[in-house]
Enzyme design. Structure first.
Site, mmCIF file in Angstrom:
data_model
loop_
_atom_site.group_PDB
_atom_site.id
_atom_site.type_symbol
_atom_site.label_atom_id
_atom_site.label_comp_id
_atom_site.label_asym_id
_atom_site.label_seq_id
_atom_site.Cartn_x
_atom_site.Cartn_y
_atom_site.Cartn_z
ATOM 1 N N THR A 1 53.858 70.497 29.146
ATOM 2 C CA THR A 1 54.801 71.597 28.943
ATOM 3 C C THR A 1 55.346 71.647 27.524
ATOM 4 O O THR A 1 55.934 72.650 27.133
ATOM 5 C CB THR A 1 55.989 71.483 29.915
ATOM 6 O OG1 THR A 1 56.684 70.255 29.658
ATOM 7 C CG2 THR A 1 55.523 71.513 31.367
ATOM 8 N N HIS B 1 54.884 84.817 32.486
ATOM 9 C CA HIS B 1 55.512 85.992 33.081
ATOM 10 C C HIS B 1 57.026 85.814 33.071
ATOM 11 O O HIS B 1 57.514 84.687 32.943
ATOM 12 C CB HIS B 1 54.993 86.218 34.504
ATOM 13 C CG HIS B 1 53.513 86.452 34.549
ATOM 14 N ND1 HIS B 1 52.935 87.640 34.159
ATOM 15 C CD2 HIS B 1 52.489 85.643 34.898
ATOM 16 C CE1 HIS B 1 51.616 87.557 34.283
ATOM 17 N NE2 HIS B 1 51.318 86.346 34.719
ATOM 18 N N GLY C 1 40.919 64.628 34.596
ATOM 19 C CA GLY C 1 40.797 65.712 35.558
ATOM 20 C C GLY C 1 42.139 66.304 35.952
ATOM 21 O O GLY C 1 43.175 65.634 35.932
ATOM 22 N N ASN D 1 33.821 69.413 31.628
ATOM 23 C CA ASN D 1 33.263 69.173 32.942
ATOM 24 C C ASN D 1 33.461 70.418 33.805
ATOM 25 O O ASN D 1 33.831 71.486 33.303
ATOM 26 C CB ASN D 1 33.919 67.928 33.553
ATOM 27 C CG ASN D 1 32.970 67.150 34.443
ATOM 28 O OD1 ASN D 1 32.285 67.727 35.276
ATOM 29 N ND2 ASN D 1 32.935 65.840 34.267
ATOM 30 N N LYS E 1 52.249 55.640 25.851
ATOM 31 C CA LYS E 1 52.094 54.550 24.881
ATOM 32 C C LYS E 1 51.285 55.051 23.693
ATOM 33 O O LYS E 1 50.545 56.028 23.805
ATOM 34 C CB LYS E 1 51.418 53.338 25.516
ATOM 35 C CG LYS E 1 49.953 53.548 25.897
ATOM 36 C CD LYS E 1 49.336 52.275 26.441
ATOM 37 C CE LYS E 1 47.842 52.432 26.700
ATOM 38 N NZ LYS E 1 47.231 51.186 27.151
#
Length: 195
Positions: free
Chosen positions: A164, A114, A141, A84, A182
């Site tokens: 992460t 960095h 989104g 999108n 789940k």
């Protein structure tokens, strides 16, 4: 002597203001600008342009403007790829995306990092690690995926998640940082009663 571009490609710390590194990024920015200038009423031209930006693209690829990347050639998508609006892929390192992947609006896939020290940042250093995304994945989104993450097959990443760490197969993950919420069905049935 190892060049900064070679350091980048080896996954080592590199000086991101190096001329070759900057030239690669500038080329990608120009191609993305050209892609983003194509009218949404001309999807064939959009598809042709994005195929020229990506390193590899399977059958049925659809990317909505705006799209931005750091290189382009490190992006490999499989069949039935759909993104999108406002996708950003910082593909300093390879970004490999499987088949049947849908990406919601305002998603960022970032392979570059960095230093955590002020001195390292003052030296304009960066380091990149690949991102790998499996088959049958859907990002809601505003999802962010950080460097070095692998996301398995049949995964849904909830809107607003920051990924992460690696996410295993067959699950819904969400949150900041993203965690498995789940397991998901694997039999292909659609549960129309879920709200």
């Amino acid at each position: 002597m190892t060049t900064e571009l070679e350091k980048l490609e080896n996954g080592d710390w590199y000086y991101f203001l190096d001329e070759e590194v900057v030239a690669r990024k500038a080329r990608a920015a120009k191609l993305c600008q050209e892609f983003n200038a194509i009218s949404a009423t001309d999807p064939a031209s959009q598809t042709a342009k994005i195929r020229g930006i990506f390193g590899q693209a399977g059958k049925s690829v659809s990317v909505q403007a705006t799209f931005n990347c750091d290189y382009g050639k490190n992006i490999r998508v499989g069949d039935d790829f759909l993104s999108n609006y406002n996708l950003t892929i910082l593909d300093i390192a390879p970004v490999t995306i499987g088949n049947h992947v849908m990406i919601g609006p305002n998603v960022g896939l970032y392979t570059v990092n960095h230093p955590m020290t002020a001195q390292g940042r003052r030296q304009y250093l960066a380091k990149a690690t690949p991102i790998t995304i499996g088959n049958d994945v859907w990002f809601g989104g505003n999802v962010t995926v950080l460097p070095g993450v692998t996301i398995g097959n049949n995964v849904v990443i909830a809107a607003g998640a920051v990924v992460t760490h690696d996410i295993p197969d067959n699950c819904l993950a969400g949150g900041v940082p993203a965690k498995v919420i789940k397991p998901l069905e694997t039999d292909g049935q659609i549960n129309t009663s879920e709200k």
